[in-house]
Structures are given as C-alpha cells and as structure tokens.
Design an enzyme around this catalytic site. Sequence first.
Site, PDB file in Angstrom:
ATOM      1  N   TYR A  19       0.831  -1.210   0.000  1.00  0.00           N
ATOM      2  CA  TYR A  19       0.000   0.000   0.000  1.00  0.00           C
ATOM      3  C   TYR A  19       0.860   1.252   0.000  1.00  0.00           C
ATOM      4  CZ  TYR A  19      -4.196  -2.742   0.856  1.00  0.00           C
ATOM      5  OH  TYR A  19      -5.254  -3.612   0.741  1.00  0.00           O
ATOM      6  N   TYR A 147     -13.650  -4.971   6.476  1.00  0.00           N
ATOM      7  CA  TYR A 147     -12.386  -5.286   5.811  1.00  0.00           C
ATOM      8  C   TYR A 147     -12.038  -6.734   6.128  1.00  0.00           C
ATOM      9  CZ  TYR A 147      -7.485  -5.740   4.692  1.00  0.00           C
ATOM     10  OH  TYR A 147      -6.299  -6.198   4.181  1.00  0.00           O
ATOM     11  N   ASP A 241     -15.195 -12.883  11.415  1.00  0.00           N
ATOM     12  CA  ASP A 241     -13.788 -12.643  11.112  1.00  0.00           C
ATOM     13  C   ASP A 241     -13.159 -11.995  12.352  1.00  0.00           C
ATOM     14  OD1 ASP A 241     -11.321 -11.815  10.277  1.00  0.00           O
ATOM     15  OD2 ASP A 241     -12.009 -10.915   8.387  1.00  0.00           O
ATOM     16  N   LYS A 270      -3.456 -12.765  12.881  1.00  0.00           N
ATOM     17  CA  LYS A 270      -2.747 -11.674  13.552  1.00  0.00           C
ATOM     18  C   LYS A 270      -2.102 -12.053  14.887  1.00  0.00           C
ATOM     19  CE  LYS A 270      -4.164  -7.748  10.937  1.00  0.00           C
ATOM     20  NZ  LYS A 270      -5.406  -7.676  10.178  1.00  0.00           N
TER      21      LYS A 270
END
Length: 422
Positions: A19, A147, A241, A270
Amino acid sequence: MTRSPHWLDEGAAHVWRPYCQHRTAPPPLPVVGAGGSRLRLADGRELVDGIASWWTACHGYQHPHIRARIDEQLKRLMHVAFGGLAHEPAYTLARRLADMLPAPLSRVFFVESGSVAVEVALKMCIQHWRNRGQPHKRGIVAFEGGYHGDTFMAMRVSDPHEMHATFAPIVEPLPAVHLPLPAADDGGAFEEALSHVAASSAAVIVEPLVQCAGGMRFHDVTTLERIRAACDEHDLLLVFDEIATGFFRTGAAFAMVRAGVVPDVVTLGKALTGGALPLACAVASEEIFSSFLGDTAERALQHGPTYMGNALACAAAHASLDLFAADDYGARVPALEEKLARGVAPLRSHPDVTDVRVFGGIGVVEMKPGTAPKSEAFVDRGAFIRPLRARTSDVVYLMPPLVIGDNDLAVLFTAIRASLER
Ligand SMILES: *Cc1c(COP(=O)(O)O)cnc(C)c1O
C-alpha cells in the site's frame, strides 16, 4: 537523521512495499531490533509502537517465552507438509484452540495468512451447501465498512468504496452483497434487506464488535444478535472474522465471548502467534465439517496451502496461548482500556477531531478527512502510528501491545497531542 544503512539503500530498488506510493513515500524506517513495546532503529532511536506491527505483537516484541518455544521447535522440526503427514505442534494447537473457543467451533484448518483464512472460511460455507444438494446457496452477505483482506474474495466482501475501490469492478462478478450493519434505529431494514438475498446466499460474514481496517468502528451486541437470529431464520451460515478482534483485543479471549454470540465459522490470525510468525486459521463447527464426509474426493474441502500448519509458527502460537493462560489478560485489557480513554479524551475538543472512542485495547481519534498528521510527525516525537485514511474521515488509532507500560503509553499520547497541536 543519520545516513541509512547500506542494505536499505541497496535493496530499495528491488523491494515493492505494501500500500505504498513509491514516488512520494518517505523511505521506510530501518528496524534493527525490538523489545517490549519498542522498535529500535538503525540510527539508535527508539520508537514506541502504537500499532503493534499490524496488531500482532500483543505480548510485546521478542518475548522470551515465545523465543524459547520457537528455539525448542527449531531443533526438532521446522516444517513438513500437511498432506499425508502430521506433527505434534499443529495437532496439539488445533485441540487447544478448539478448547478455547465456544462450542460448536471445533475443526481447525490452518493457513499462513488472514486473507487466506477468509477465503477458506467462505469456501467452507459455499461447499457446505453444495455438498448438501443446495448449490444455489452460494452468495456471501457482507457489511459496509468491513475489511477482510486483500485476496480476491476477501476484497469482494470488504467495503467496495474503501481500500479495495481499484479492484471493485474486477471482483464484482463474485456473488456477494453489502448491507449496512443492523442499527438500533433502522426499523428492521436489515432483516428486510437480508430476506431478499437469503435464498441465494451461503453465509454472512462480519467482524464482530469492531470493524477494524475499515475505520475502527464499534457496534453493540444487539447488532450481532440480530445477525445471528436472521441467519438462523434463513438457514445461512455465520462467519465471524476475528483476525483482528481475537486474542483479548476486545477484553475477552474473543469478541464472540464478550458478545455471547457464536458463529458457525471463525477466522483467526494476527495475534495468534503473538506477532512472531505467520499463521492463521478458519475454525468450523462439526456440523459443517460433517457435510464434507462422503465417498468422493470432490466432496472434500478443496484447499491446501504449501506451508499449512508450519511447525515453527504453531510452536509460536502455543507460546502465545501459554502467555494468555498464565497472565490475566482479562483484567489487563480493561485497565488498558481505561488508560486509553483518559489519554485520548482531551483531544475531543480539537477542531479537526470529530470523535474519540475506546473499546478494549483500541483507542481511536477520528478526524476530518485529510487532517490527520503524517506518520513522520509521530515518529519525530518517538511514536510509530499510522493513521487510516478513509473516504469520510481520517482515523488516528492506537492498538498497542496489550502489555504496554504507562511510560510508553504516555509517549504515544504526547505524540498524538503534540502532532495535532502543531
Ligand atoms: C488483517 C485482517 C485480515 C487479513 O489478514 P492478512 O494476514 O493481512 O491477510 C482479514 N480480516 C481482518 C478483520 C483483518 O483485520
């Protein structure tokens, strides 16, 4: 700033950063070490990490227990393929995760990244209905502001106007719809909208309690209760999620525990390895798993990553879970929540600040679009913070290591305050 290290100068022409607009972005900060909540740069400076390496380093960097557990595994077995072979760290980890998660979540499919965990979770749902003779149930219902990662189906179920706007037209043919999250004042609009798409849908996917990368927006338990009830009514599977919310970020081991609402599939990633090594998973109910049983190979789940269940990563995850079990994170996080609330509250009156809010280990200063300071402004004040820039707002947020100390927290708050006052 002193000269950058030669490996950075020499490698910069060959590395493509995430990004990143390479033409205008400043060079990345060379990190030569890390410990606790701090990153050590090549020129000797130390930065307090306000975002814990994309929310992974929950126990702080280089934790001795995680290092020891990886070291121990390193001597025995680094990696072996998961097809036809098995190793202890993955099998004991699967059992441990199933014990930690509420019933009926009990079948763990390991992958190497969160986005792939989302892909697998959605493939589980779509193939579940196919295996049950209902192939028309193949669409995914997702939410505005969500997201779920950067691979194609993950982009499709993420908010089409935010990070993945460039690819929105490309992924559009994949069957999915976006609805607004159920809100207290929507007069049943969510249930009404869902009823129109339910017959052709396989599952609903949502980030429970916090939509993270989409802007750190919080919602309440009622929202999840309504989604669960609507899924039950229409025979839809529910996917949580929890790649960002899992492992105590919201104060409970998982957001689903805090909310008291249980999905049919959950994705984790994560903080799973405490930020040490890449590992993620999709965990399904035994009922979903059972619809993959049969006499044909086609009926089996069609997925299998090369580095699935990497043994070193599983060892790191064990160490992370040891730390969660040994140390009272259930009490630690509410204390962090209070400190974050006190730290960001004074910013409420700043003219560019539109909202401040805190939930668990997440502190948010929302600002008018285009007004958040650049990362460099925070770095100059000893903090590593990367604001999210969404269409309608800039979001300066803190998601520090859950173990961060008061002095390091003070550095983060001072850096935010000073950068906004400039
Ligand atoms: C980060 C994230 C992902 C993607 O995980 P990667 O490991 O970056 O692929 C998916 N869902 C949520 C909620 C996330 O925060």
